[in-house]
Design an enzyme around this catalytic site. Structure first.
Site, PDB file in Angstrom:
ATOM      1  NE  ARG A  79      -3.429   0.424   2.638  1.00 15.47           N
ATOM      2  CZ  ARG A  79      -3.162   1.275   3.627  1.00 15.47           C
ATOM      3  NH1 ARG A  79      -2.288   0.961   4.561  1.00 15.47           N
ATOM      4  NH2 ARG A  79      -3.759   2.442   3.695  1.00 15.47           N
ATOM      5  CE  LYS A 138       2.394  -5.630   6.268  1.00 18.06           C
ATOM      6  NZ  LYS A 138       2.157  -4.346   5.620  1.00 18.06           N
ATOM      7  NE  ARG A 269       3.928   3.668  11.374  1.00 15.68           N
ATOM      8  CZ  ARG A 269       4.242   2.472  10.884  1.00 15.68           C
ATOM      9  NH1 ARG A 269       4.625   1.493  11.668  1.00 15.68           N
ATOM     10  NH2 ARG A 269       4.176   2.247   9.590  1.00 15.68           N
TER      11      ARG A 269
HETATM   12  C1  BTN Z   1       0.925  -4.044   2.271  1.00 16.38           C
HETATM   13  O1  BTN Z   1       1.282  -4.577   3.311  1.00 16.38           O
HETATM   14  O2  BTN Z   1       1.073  -2.831   2.074  1.00 16.38           O
HETATM   15  C2  BTN Z   1       0.295  -4.911   1.215  1.00 16.38           C
HETATM   16  C3  BTN Z   1       1.247  -5.962   0.728  1.00 16.38           C
HETATM   17  C4  BTN Z   1       0.648  -6.842  -0.357  1.00 16.38           C
HETATM   18  C5  BTN Z   1       1.668  -7.760  -0.937  1.00 16.38           C
HETATM   19  C6  BTN Z   1       1.054  -8.728  -1.909  1.00 16.38           C
HETATM   20  S1  BTN Z   1       2.200  -9.980  -2.402  1.00 16.38           S
HETATM   21  C7  BTN Z   1       1.118 -10.494  -3.667  1.00 16.38           C
HETATM   22  C8  BTN Z   1       0.538  -9.247  -4.281  1.00 16.38           C
HETATM   23  N1  BTN Z   1       1.412  -8.738  -5.296  1.00 16.38           N
HETATM   24  C9  BTN Z   1       1.960  -7.569  -4.965  1.00 16.38           C
HETATM   25  O3  BTN Z   1       2.773  -6.927  -5.646  1.00 16.38           O
HETATM   26  N2  BTN Z   1       1.496  -7.180  -3.774  1.00 16.38           N
HETATM   27  C10 BTN Z   1       0.556  -8.138  -3.224  1.00 16.38           C
END
Ligand code: BTN
Length: 272
Positions: A79, A138, A269
């Site tokens: 994100r 996390k 957070r």
């Molecule tokens: C976050 O924590 O901000 C979201 C992370 C999401 C990661 C997943 S891995 C599979 C999919 N492909 C990506 O590039 N991102 C999501």
């Protein structure tokens, strides 16, 4: 052009997969295809990002339901423009792409988080809006993106991306230290974890589409790690987390009153 290994018959120019035995692609396809006609499962050794790949396909008009797993991502995305770093041995990274027509999209990422947490372990908490946490670290992240169909503007293709840490990871470079699923499920492997969560994930998305976020609220509340804890908003405002609203907005009590945080562009957070 090479055909990705998996349960589908479409070719998208991806490199062939690692041994199929490690991935229960056909079992997942079978169990979900009654709810998702035309559903396929693809496993590839490496991609830039499973979300990026499904968004590219959607923009090119491919709106079929698919579960795309990459054993390794070279440019995983999180994100707020952040990256998502993972390695093949220590994580599960996948995206589920499907057409979705909910009356209201509010709370979808929270509903997905509820489904993932419930399918994995009772001790997993949810940190608004998109993270799975274990003991203040996390464990997993969710990135949901949508593309609109040129043929039918009311139909949107949702790409639900999930990254889960499975094996031990070093904390360096992370603003929130990582947790890993093998702490809770010793020895768990990516294929088993995917099999375990794929059904509940699709079920939750379908329930969300039909009924909205309301049915997930109490389940989110039960795992809300920010409730009654000091939080720091992205703009530096300090407050206390006071749960979520019926549509999944975060409630934060601040010196200037109760704030309702709706924007996914806000980073929240727990205060140190
Ligand atoms: C976050 O924590 O901000 C979201 C992370 C999401 C990661 C997943 S891995 C599979 C999919 N492909 C990506 O590039 N991102 C999501």
């Amino acid at each position: 052009m090479t055909t990705p290994s998996g349960s589908g018959d479409r070719a998208h120019g991806l490199a062939p997969s690692a041994p199929e035995a490690a991935w229960p692609a056909e079992a997942i396809r079978k169990s979900l295809s009654a709810q998702l006609p035309g559903f396929t499962v693809e496993v590839v050794p490496e991609l830039d990002s499973t979300n990026s790949e499904l968004m590219r396909r959607a923009r090119a008009g491919h709106l079929e339901p698919v579960l795309l797993v990459a054993e390794q991502q070279s440019a995983g995305r999180g994100r707020l423009g952040r990256g998502w770093t993972s390695h093949s041995a220590d994580s599960l990274t996948f995206s589920l792409g499907l057409r979705l027509v909910p009356a209201d999209w509010s709370g979808l990422s929270l509903a997905v988080g509820v489904a993932l947490a419930e399918s994995l372990h009772a001790d997993i908490g949810l940190k608004w809006p998109n993270d799975l946490w274990l003991r203040d670290r996390k464990l997993a992240g969710i990135l949901i993106e949508t593309a609109t169909s040129a043929a039918a503007a009311e139909v949107r293709y949702a790409v639900v991306g999930v990254g889960i840490n499975l094996a031990e990871r070093q904390s360096e470079g992370f603003s929130t230290p990582p947790a890993w699923l093998q702490e809770l499920l010793p020895g768990c492997q990516a294929g088993d974890v995917l099999l375990r969560l794929a059904g509940p994930l699709l079920q939750a998305i379908r329930s969300f589409e039909a009924e909205g976020f309301t049915i997930f609220k109490s389940r989110f509340d039960a795992r809300d790690v920010l409730r009654d804890r000091p939080v720091l908003l992205g703009d530096g405002t300090a407050g206390i987390g006071r749960g979520i609203t019926d549509i999944g907005e975060l409630r934060v009590q601040t010196a200037s009153g109760m704030k309702t945080i709706t924007s996914s562009e806000v980073s929240v957070r727990p205060a140190a």
